[in-house]
Every structure is written in C-alpha cells, then in structure tokens.
Write a protein that holds these residues in place. Structure first.
Motif, PDB file in Angstrom:
ATOM      1  N   THR A   1      -3.966  -5.084  -4.110  1.00 51.83           N
ATOM      2  CA  THR A   1      -5.330  -4.828  -3.632  1.00 51.83           C
ATOM      3  C   THR A   1      -6.273  -5.928  -4.088  1.00 51.83           C
TER       4      THR A   1
ATOM      5  N   GLU B   1       0.812  -1.216   0.000  1.00 53.37           N
ATOM      6  CA  GLU B   1       0.000   0.000   0.000  1.00 53.37           C
ATOM      7  C   GLU B   1       0.846   1.267   0.000  1.00 53.37           C
TER       8      GLU B   1
ATOM      9  N   ARG C   1       0.649  -2.109  -6.752  1.00 52.45           N
ATOM     10  CA  ARG C   1      -0.295  -1.777  -5.677  1.00 52.45           C
ATOM     11  C   ARG C   1      -1.710  -2.213  -6.057  1.00 52.45           C
ATOM     12  N   GLU C   2      -2.095  -2.012  -7.295  1.00 48.26           N
ATOM     13  CA  GLU C   2      -3.420  -2.447  -7.736  1.00 48.26           C
ATOM     14  C   GLU C   2      -3.550  -3.971  -7.681  1.00 48.26           C
TER      15      GLU C   2
END
Length: 212
Positions: free
Chosen positions: A88, A76, A84-85
C-alpha cells in the motif's frame, strides 16, 4: 533702447540650450523601446531545461512504476498483513510520481514511450514473473513479492542514478534522488522481512528483471 550685443545673447542662450538638451536626453523622445523584459518563452525555456537523459528517465520510469503499482495491487487480496501494508505504501508513493513524470514529458513536448522498451529496463518483470506472482497467495506470495520487488527497486535505483549523473532538469534530478532514497530504504526493509538477503536462486520466471 539698449540692445545687447550678439555675442552677449549667445553667451546667455548657450546654458539654456545645454539644460534643454540634458532634460530631453533624460526623458527620452518617447519613441524608444522600453527596457527588455524576459518573455514568457524565455522563462518557459529556462524552467523546462532538459536533455535526452531527462526524457529517457521519465519515459522509462513511468512503465517501471506502473508495474510496481500493478504488483502492489496484487498484494491486496493475496499477501499477509505486513507485506500488504508495504505494498500500500509503495502504491501510494509511486502513483503520484507517475503523474509527475507524465507532466514533465508534457511540458517538454515529449510523448510517453510504449511498451516496446519494457523488457530492456533493469528490474522489469516478465509476463511469466507477473503470472507466477498472481497465482501465488499467503506465504508464497509474500516471499515472491518481496524478492521481485527488491529486484524491481534495484532496477529503478539504477535508472535514477543515471538520471542524477547525466540529467539536466532540476525537477527530474530531484525526483531521481527521491527514488533512490525511498527505494533503498524499502530494499532494506524488504530484505529484513525475508530474514536476510534474498535467495539468488529464487524462481521469478525467465529473468525478465534485467539480471537483478
């Protein structure tokens, strides 16, 4: 007055007795037990059919997923946008699976395992691996994260395939198939993000990820 002979009365009463017997047989006496219906215990047993492979799969996959969620959480504030995506998405997928696995164990009357088996699971990162990932940032984090998560996914697929081959519970097998499908796809995505195959000499600590 005319009196019917005894044999005549008998011939008339016989059909009446027969009809009465048939009627009583059809209605029952009222003391007979009703037709057997599946008991709640029987239905529960059928719905929760499982074997040792199912239990092991759930007990091992919970901490395995928990570590993946922990790795994703580190992204994060450390990863580039693309990684980062992805992190997630991994966290969003594996969090609910942890809940599903926990519910399975509860329905089977089994307890989640402690941390004693962590380092014996394929793809599991060591404490040094996790410390190295936590200390990295930017491009270094992205590369290390992708290499470690590929190895982590490979371990999850190995455990899920064992469940598919040896498990008995339909829900557990379906979840294992879901893990294989999703994580194989993510491995392809992460390998492409690395620009090809991850380097076999990548420094991910002391080899705590089961030889992957």
């Amino acid at each position: 007055m005319f009196t019917m002979p005894a044999f005549g009365r008998a011939r008339l009463l016989a059909p009446v007795a027969l009809v009465t017997a048939v009627f009583l047989a059809g209605c029952g006496t009222g003391d007979e037990a009703p037709a057997a219906e599946p008991t709640p215990a029987t239905e529960e047993q059928s719905g929760a059919e499982h074997n040792d492979a199912d239990v092991m799969f759930a007990q091992m996959m919970i901490p395995h997923h928990e570590q993946a969620v922990q790795m994703a959480g580190l992204a994060e504030e450390r990863a580039g946008e693309e990684v980062r995506e992805l992190a997630t998405e991994i966290e969003a997928a594996q969090g609910p699976e942890i809940e599903q696995l926990t519910a399975m164990l509860e329905s089977w009357g089994e307890e989640p395992e402690g941390g004693s088996m962590d380092h014996g699971m394929p793809g599991m990162m060591s404490e040094d691996d996790m410390a190295a990932l936590e200390s990295a940032s930017g491009d270094e984090f992205d590369e290390r994260f992708l290499e470690m998560m590929i190895a982590h996914h490979e371990g999850a697929i190995e455990m899920a395939q064992t469940e598919i081959d040896e498990g008995a519970n339909a829900d557990a097998i379906a979840l294992a198939e879901q893990v294989v499908s999703a994580q194989e796809s993510e491995i392809e995505q992460m390998t492409a993000m690395l620009g090809g195959s991850p380097s076999p000499s990548a420094d991910t600590g002391d080899g705590g990820h089961g030889g992957h």
